[in-house]
Design an enzyme around this catalytic site. Structure first.
Site, PDB file in Angstrom:
ATOM      1  CB  CYS A  81      -6.459   1.895  21.455  1.00 60.62           C
ATOM      2  SG  CYS A  81      -5.693   0.900  20.157  1.00 60.62           S
ATOM      3  CB  CYS A  83      -6.483   1.346  15.077  1.00 60.35           C
ATOM      4  SG  CYS A  83      -6.001   0.191  16.382  1.00 60.35           S
ATOM      5  CB  THR A 122     -16.882  -0.899 -12.121  1.00 61.90           C
ATOM      6  OG1 THR A 122     -16.923  -2.023 -11.253  1.00 61.90           O
ATOM      7  CG2 THR A 122     -18.277  -0.469 -12.471  1.00 61.90           C
ATOM      8  CG  HIS A 132     -14.244  -0.735  -2.092  1.00 59.69           C
ATOM      9  ND1 HIS A 132     -14.100  -1.272  -3.345  1.00 59.69           N
ATOM     10  CD2 HIS A 132     -15.357  -1.309  -1.582  1.00 59.69           C
ATOM     11  CE1 HIS A 132     -15.080  -2.136  -3.585  1.00 59.69           C
ATOM     12  NE2 HIS A 132     -15.866  -2.168  -2.537  1.00 59.69           N
ATOM     13  CG  ASN A 135     -16.253  -0.884 -18.468  1.00 58.97           C
ATOM     14  OD1 ASN A 135     -15.594  -0.222 -17.680  1.00 58.97           O
ATOM     15  ND2 ASN A 135     -16.109  -2.191 -18.584  1.00 58.97           N
ATOM     16  CG  ASN A 189     -11.563   3.961  -8.421  1.00 64.27           C
ATOM     17  OD1 ASN A 189     -11.675   2.738  -8.521  1.00 64.27           O
ATOM     18  ND2 ASN A 189     -11.684   4.774  -9.447  1.00 64.27           N
ATOM     19  CB  CYS A 248      -9.476   0.913  19.138  1.00 62.53           C
ATOM     20  SG  CYS A 248      -8.659   2.285  18.290  1.00 62.53           S
ATOM     21  CE1 TYR A 253      -4.188  -1.453  -0.301  1.00 64.65           C
ATOM     22  CE2 TYR A 253      -3.123  -3.158   1.012  1.00 64.65           C
ATOM     23  CZ  TYR A 253      -4.161  -2.750   0.191  1.00 64.65           C
ATOM     24  OH  TYR A 253      -5.156  -3.623  -0.153  1.00 64.65           O
TER      25      TYR A 253
HETATM   26  P1  NAD Z   1     -11.625  -3.945 -12.264  1.00 67.91           P
HETATM   27  O1  NAD Z   1     -10.157  -3.921 -12.473  1.00 67.91           O
HETATM   28  O2  NAD Z   1     -12.262  -5.225 -11.874  1.00 67.91           O
HETATM   29  O3  NAD Z   1     -12.352  -3.457 -13.606  1.00 67.91           O
HETATM   30  C1  NAD Z   1     -11.923  -2.336 -14.320  1.00 67.91           C
HETATM   31  C2  NAD Z   1     -12.875  -2.107 -15.484  1.00 67.91           C
HETATM   32  O4  NAD Z   1     -12.492  -0.905 -16.108  1.00 67.91           O
HETATM   33  C3  NAD Z   1     -12.852  -3.213 -16.553  1.00 67.91           C
HETATM   34  O5  NAD Z   1     -14.180  -3.555 -16.899  1.00 67.91           O
HETATM   35  C4  NAD Z   1     -12.141  -2.553 -17.733  1.00 67.91           C
HETATM   36  O6  NAD Z   1     -12.637  -2.992 -18.990  1.00 67.91           O
HETATM   37  C5  NAD Z   1     -12.466  -1.105 -17.509  1.00 67.91           C
HETATM   38  N1  NAD Z   1     -11.458  -0.173 -18.049  1.00 67.91           N
HETATM   39  C6  NAD Z   1     -10.117  -0.344 -18.148  1.00 67.91           C
HETATM   40  N2  NAD Z   1      -9.548   0.739 -18.694  1.00 67.91           N
HETATM   41  C7  NAD Z   1     -10.557   1.624 -18.954  1.00 67.91           C
HETATM   42  C8  NAD Z   1     -10.615   2.925 -19.524  1.00 67.91           C
HETATM   43  N3  NAD Z   1      -9.515   3.563 -19.952  1.00 67.91           N
HETATM   44  N4  NAD Z   1     -11.832   3.516 -19.637  1.00 67.91           N
HETATM   45  C9  NAD Z   1     -12.962   2.900 -19.215  1.00 67.91           C
HETATM   46  N5  NAD Z   1     -12.974   1.666 -18.675  1.00 67.91           N
HETATM   47  C10 NAD Z   1     -11.772   1.044 -18.539  1.00 67.91           C
HETATM   48  O7  NAD Z   1     -11.952  -2.828 -11.173  1.00 67.91           O
HETATM   49  P2  NAD Z   1     -13.265  -2.528 -10.330  1.00 67.91           P
HETATM   50  O8  NAD Z   1     -14.462  -2.956 -11.069  1.00 67.91           O
HETATM   51  O9  NAD Z   1     -13.127  -1.156  -9.833  1.00 67.91           O
HETATM   52  O10 NAD Z   1     -13.209  -3.501  -9.064  1.00 67.91           O
HETATM   53  C11 NAD Z   1     -12.117  -4.033  -8.431  1.00 67.91           C
HETATM   54  C12 NAD Z   1     -11.589  -3.391  -7.157  1.00 67.91           C
HETATM   55  O11 NAD Z   1     -10.399  -2.708  -7.505  1.00 67.91           O
HETATM   56  C13 NAD Z   1     -12.396  -2.378  -6.461  1.00 67.91           C
HETATM   57  O12 NAD Z   1     -12.644  -2.881  -5.194  1.00 67.91           O
HETATM   58  C14 NAD Z   1     -11.485  -1.135  -6.313  1.00 67.91           C
HETATM   59  O13 NAD Z   1     -11.512  -0.690  -4.982  1.00 67.91           O
HETATM   60  C15 NAD Z   1     -10.142  -1.616  -6.630  1.00 67.91           C
HETATM   61  N6  NAD Z   1      -9.178  -0.738  -7.342  1.00 67.91           N
HETATM   62  C16 NAD Z   1      -9.110   0.621  -7.158  1.00 67.91           C
HETATM   63  C17 NAD Z   1      -8.176   1.406  -7.869  1.00 67.91           C
HETATM   64  C18 NAD Z   1      -8.070   2.896  -7.629  1.00 67.91           C
HETATM   65  O14 NAD Z   1      -8.383   3.347  -6.543  1.00 67.91           O
HETATM   66  N7  NAD Z   1      -7.669   3.689  -8.650  1.00 67.91           N
HETATM   67  C19 NAD Z   1      -7.324   0.795  -8.801  1.00 67.91           C
HETATM   68  C20 NAD Z   1      -7.417  -0.612  -8.965  1.00 67.91           C
HETATM   69  C21 NAD Z   1      -8.359  -1.341  -8.247  1.00 67.91           C
END
Ligand code: NAD
Length: 231
Positions: free
Chosen positions: A137, A115, A175, A107, A200, A90, A118, A54
């Site tokens: 804590c 923590c 997504t 998320h 998407n 995200n 706590c 992270y």
């Molecule tokens: P995912 O990776 O499962 O899906 C990503 C989707 O975005 C896919 O369907 C893909 O086809 C599409 N995609 C890729 N590039 C794109 C673009 N340029 N334009 C439009 N669409 C595009 O991610 P998700 O559905 O968000 O779920 C998975 C988990 O990943 C979530 O829990 C999330 O918290 C986490 N995550 C977050 C981040 C961030 O904060 N930036 C990055 C990666 C994953």
């Protein structure tokens, strides 16, 4: 178009800002096992590995800039006559940095600390290590990023479900529709009688649930859709 709009965003909206998605070909899941870096069990097994994972993502997130899709949603919130709520999966803050105000991070956020002992939540201070101490804590070694892992309850679910139950339009952006409960939001919105839209890169596994579908990079399809809504 008038009325209340609820927008669900996923990793795809931030892909063109340089933040990798999880499930795409070069996605994070292909390099890391989710059981190691995104579950409470993984953290219990090897906290140092998880904290380093992270820390690297925090660095990437801090350097990333919002792209035209984030800015378009901020413009929609400013110019649309009805309520606009962004519910994001995200953990980056690119919606806020583009100007969106009404944003729920279901998320969590990558620049928050939590923590495990706590439940104290606060902004990130020094980089977390296995020796970090909870400011509330005093427990050592239980500080972790404030992100929701698999098997944990997402944040703001009551508020999100209330918004879905009375929305007129539901839009899912970038997504894959693989992660619940977010993947179930389109069904809730349909039940409420909302118009449903998928924006998407390609059809998601639940594409048939959406009445309107537009495919392409978020930086192109989102601004075009927003212009059509506020026109
Ligand atoms: P995912 O990776 O499962 O899906 C990503 C989707 O975005 C896919 O369907 C893909 O086809 C599409 N995609 C890729 N590039 C794109 C673009 N340029 N334009 C439009 N669409 C595009 O991610 P998700 O559905 O968000 O779920 C998975 C988990 O990943 C979530 O829990 C999330 O918290 C986490 N995550 C977050 C981040 C961030 O904060 N930036 C990055 C990666 C994953």
């Amino acid at each position: 178009m008038s009325g209340r709009i609820v927008i669900l965003t996923g990793a795809g909206i931030s892909a063109e800002s340089g933040l990798g998605t999880f499930r795409d070909k070069d996605g994070l899941w292909t390099r890391y096992d989710i059981r190691d870096v995104a579950t409470p069990e993984g953290f219990a097994r090897d906290p140092k590995f998880v904290l380093e994972f992270y820390a690297a993502r925090r660095g990437n997130g801090a350097n990333a800039e919002p792209n035209p899709a984030h800015y378009a949603l901020a413009k929609l919130e400013q110019e649309h006559a009805g309520d606009v709520l962004v519910v994001t999966q995200n953990i980056d803050k690119l919606h806020e940095r583009a100007g969106s105000v009404n944003v729920l991070h279901m998320h969590g956020i990558m620049d928050g600390d939590l923590c495990n002992n706590c439940g104290h939540r606060g902004p990130t201070g020094d980089a977390l290590t296995t020796a970090s101490v909870c400011p509330a804590c005093g427990t050592k070694g239980q500080m972790r990023p404030d992100v929701v892992w698999f098997g944990e309850m997402p944040y703001h679910m009551d508020e999100i479900e209330r918004a879905l139950a009375k929305c007129d339009t539901f839009v899912s952006i970038g997504t894959s529709g693989e992660v619940y409960p977010a993947a179930g939001f389109v069904a809730m919105a349909r039940e409420a009688g909302a118009h449903t839209v998928e924006l998407n890169l390609e059809p998601s596994s639940g594409d048939f649930m959406f009445e309107e579908r537009r495919y392409g990079p978020a930086s192109e399809v989102v601004p075009t859709w927003v212009e059509d809504v506020i026109r």
